[in-house]
Design a protein around this motif. Structure first.
Motif, mmCIF file in Angstrom:
data_model
loop_
_atom_site.group_PDB
_atom_site.id
_atom_site.type_symbol
_atom_site.label_atom_id
_atom_site.label_comp_id
_atom_site.label_asym_id
_atom_site.label_seq_id
_atom_site.Cartn_x
_atom_site.Cartn_y
_atom_site.Cartn_z
ATOM 1 N N ARG A 389 -13.497 4.142 -1.557
ATOM 2 C CA ARG A 389 -12.368 4.202 -0.630
ATOM 3 C C ARG A 389 -11.253 5.103 -1.146
ATOM 4 N NH1 ARG A 389 -11.908 -2.256 -0.124
ATOM 5 N NH2 ARG A 389 -12.268 -1.920 -2.372
ATOM 6 N N SER A 390 -11.134 5.224 -2.472
ATOM 7 C CA SER A 390 -10.087 6.084 -3.023
ATOM 8 C C SER A 390 -10.373 7.551 -2.736
ATOM 9 C CB SER A 390 -9.948 5.859 -4.531
ATOM 10 O OG SER A 390 -11.109 6.276 -5.219
ATOM 11 N N VAL A 391 -11.647 7.904 -2.599
ATOM 12 C CA VAL A 391 -12.038 9.281 -2.284
ATOM 13 C C VAL A 391 -12.052 9.511 -0.780
ATOM 14 C CG1 VAL A 391 -13.861 11.013 -2.498
ATOM 15 C CG2 VAL A 391 -13.370 9.466 -4.417
ATOM 16 N N PHE A 392 -12.692 8.600 -0.037
ATOM 17 C CA PHE A 392 -12.785 8.768 1.413
ATOM 18 C C PHE A 392 -11.394 8.824 2.045
ATOM 19 C CE2 PHE A 392 -17.215 6.571 1.919
ATOM 20 C CZ PHE A 392 -17.739 7.424 0.966
ATOM 21 N N SER A 393 -10.493 7.963 1.565
ATOM 22 C CA SER A 393 -9.150 7.935 2.141
ATOM 23 C C SER A 393 -8.401 9.227 1.838
ATOM 24 C CB SER A 393 -8.358 6.732 1.604
ATOM 25 O OG SER A 393 -8.114 6.870 0.213
ATOM 26 N N LYS A 406 -3.840 1.418 5.326
ATOM 27 C CA LYS A 406 -3.984 -0.027 5.524
ATOM 28 C C LYS A 406 -4.891 -0.331 6.718
ATOM 29 C CE LYS A 406 -1.284 -1.360 2.184
ATOM 30 N NZ LYS A 406 -1.855 -2.053 0.996
ATOM 31 N N ILE A 407 -4.887 0.555 7.689
ATOM 32 C CA ILE A 407 -5.797 0.410 8.822
ATOM 33 C C ILE A 407 -7.140 1.034 8.508
ATOM 34 C CG2 ILE A 407 -6.217 1.116 11.217
ATOM 35 C CD1 ILE A 407 -3.257 0.848 11.739
ATOM 36 N N LEU A 408 -7.119 2.190 7.845
ATOM 37 C CA LEU A 408 -8.370 2.876 7.528
ATOM 38 C C LEU A 408 -9.248 2.024 6.623
ATOM 39 C CD1 LEU A 408 -9.803 5.598 8.017
ATOM 40 C CD2 LEU A 408 -8.796 6.394 5.873
ATOM 41 N N PHE A 409 -8.671 1.463 5.582
ATOM 42 C CA PHE A 409 -9.396 0.583 4.653
ATOM 43 C C PHE A 409 -8.552 -0.662 4.411
ATOM 44 C CE2 PHE A 409 -11.069 4.835 3.460
ATOM 45 C CZ PHE A 409 -12.404 4.606 3.803
ATOM 46 N N GLU A 411 -8.792 -3.676 3.289
ATOM 47 C CA GLU A 411 -8.842 -4.545 2.109
ATOM 48 C C GLU A 411 -8.504 -3.808 0.818
ATOM 49 O OE1 GLU A 411 -12.817 -6.025 2.098
ATOM 50 O OE2 GLU A 411 -12.470 -7.502 3.658
ATOM 51 N N TRP A 412 -8.143 -2.546 0.932
ATOM 52 C CA TRP A 412 -8.010 -1.709 -0.263
ATOM 53 C C TRP A 412 -6.554 -1.457 -0.608
ATOM 54 C CZ3 TRP A 412 -6.734 3.799 -0.531
ATOM 55 C CH2 TRP A 412 -6.943 4.353 -1.800
ATOM 56 N N ASN A 413 -6.222 -1.615 -1.902
ATOM 57 C CA ASN A 413 -4.863 -1.350 -2.377
ATOM 58 C C ASN A 413 -4.865 -0.406 -3.571
ATOM 59 O OD1 ASN A 413 -3.359 -3.181 -0.602
ATOM 60 N ND2 ASN A 413 -4.486 -4.804 -1.666
#
Length: 421
Positions: A389-393, A406-409, A411-413
């Motif tokens: 997710r850190s790369v895709f985002s 926050k909408i794209l992923f 559950e990810w912080n």
């Protein structure tokens, strides 16, 4: 008031549905309340390729100076030093070597247009292909019930509504999990056949344009002839184009493979300017449990097809390269040690490739520690040190201008890793 997105979603159902009746009142209201977005406005395009089956990242991009990897793979290890036995790896930086069958990538890496992220994967440790693909495509690796896919959510975060049914297109026989959701997305198996499927209507519709044309002709002046016209014109353009005799830029020759043909058709859609902004394709055959091979064999054939197809696409995009970024993904990697049948089993971390003029290229990003057993996940796997997710985002944020991770992923912080300029 019904939104334009609501209209396009409903219009998509009308466009690809069967046995439709009259025009709902809310549709007329939506059309009357909005101005059409220009179909031919040039926008940024993100292309994603899913390598289904779990690519062995340690063979695609090998830490060839690691003695532990050499010991763990007596029949599979490859060196950057030329020998009579195998073609050597392509030395990228003195530590990592690119598989020789991926030589098409070397110029892009040297020109700093290609970045590699190693140790990438999901924080969920499942080794089930189905579950890992589902988690990666939904973008919620610890939540199975997520209805939408991350690419569909990305479409919703573009900051404008679709003027065309081709805003998000998958060159696959059915809509991938990544595109499930509320926003318009279509699956086109073959542009020449023009068979389209949409989630919610899984029947193949061969007379799509005719159905919509009938609907269009039956409308009173202005109902679909303002907002719906863009969709209709895009379909007419697609049908009237000589798809089969397409000539790529600079006489580029695509591999005659499923992936090569998919990327060729994505290139056609981009050049036809039908409003596409997110594209998806697949590459299969990465589950190399036995007879994986080294510089020849099944893995070499797969990476050769992947790299040659991508570089053919990139060369074909000569006039559009500033607008296009391409990214690969795979559900997980393979074990560090080879198995008893000359292959590798389901593992954890792998690597991915990002190509574009705005990537921080010429680097192998991510963390790969020495592959001693004590450093491995469960004593057998390359650990996941970079959450996908850190790369895709970051790619979606920087290339498509998306601002709400926050909408794209949801559950990810975590933090992005700096793979984009």
């Amino acid at each position: 008031m019904t939104s334009r997105r609501g209209f396009i979603k409903a219009g998509g159902l009308a466009l690809f549905g069967i046995g439709l009746g009259g025009i709902p009142g809310f549709l007329a209201e939506a059309v009357a309340s909005t101005d059409p977005l220009g179909l031919f406005k040039r926008r940024k395009i993100m292309v994603c390729i899913f390598q289904r089956g779990a690519m062995d990242g340690l063979m695609a991009v090998t830490p060839f100076t690691d003695p532990y990897l050499k010991a763990a793979r007596p029949g599979l290890f490859m060196s950057a030093v030329a020998s009579q036995k195998n073609r050597p790896l392509i030395d990228l930086d003195g530590r990592f070597g690119l598989h020789p069958a991926m030589s098409a990538f070397e110029p892009m890496f040297k020109e700093k247009r290609m970045a590699i992220v190693h140790g990438i994967g999901s924080p969920n440790s499942t080794r089930s292909h189905f579950d890992a693909q589902d988690f990666m495509e939904s973008g919620t690796p610890f939540k199975k019930g997520t209805e939408s896919g991350w690419l569909n959510r990305a479409v919703g975060l573009l900051g404008h509504d679709a003027a065309t049914p081709f805003q998000a297109v998958s060159l696959t026989s059915s809509l991938p999990r990544s595109f499930y959701g509320d926003h318009p997305a279509v699956a086109i198996r073959n542009l020449a056949d023009f068979n389209i499927q949409m989630k919610g209507n899984q029947a193949s519709v061969n007379n799509t344009a005719r159905t919509f044309e009938d609907l269009y002709d039956q409308t009173s002046s202005g109902l679909l002839k303002s907002t719906g016209k863009e969709s209709f014109e895009a379909i007419k353009m697609l049908q009237k184009t000589d798809i089969k005799n397409y000539r790529p830029e600079n006489n580029v020759v695509y591999p005659n493979t499923a992936l090569g043909n998919s990327l060729k058709q994505i290139a056609q859609l981009i050049k036809m300017d039908v409003g596409m902004e997110v594209a998806f394709a697949e590459s299969g055959g990465w589950d190399t449990h036995f007879n994986q091979g080294t510089d020849t064999g099944v893995f070499a054939r797969n990476v050769n097809d992947l790299s040659n197809s991508i570089i053919a696409f990139w060369s074909d995009m000569a006039k559009y390269q500033d607008d296009v970024t391409l990214m690969t993904m795979t559900e997980f990697g393979r074990t560090v040690a080879q198995n008893g049948t000359g292959g590798t089993d389901h593992g954890r971390g792998s690597c991915n490739f990002i190509l574009g003029n705005s990537v921080k290229g010429g680097m192998v990003h991510g963390l790969v520690n020495p592959l001693a057993k004590e450093n491995l996940e469960d004593g057998r796997d390359l650990p996941v040190t970079t959450d996908f997710r850190s790369v895709f985002s970051e790619v979606a944020d920087k290339h498509l201008g998306i601002k709400n991770d926050k909408i794209l992923f949801p559950e990810w912080n975590g933090k992005q890793i700096g793979v984009m300029l």
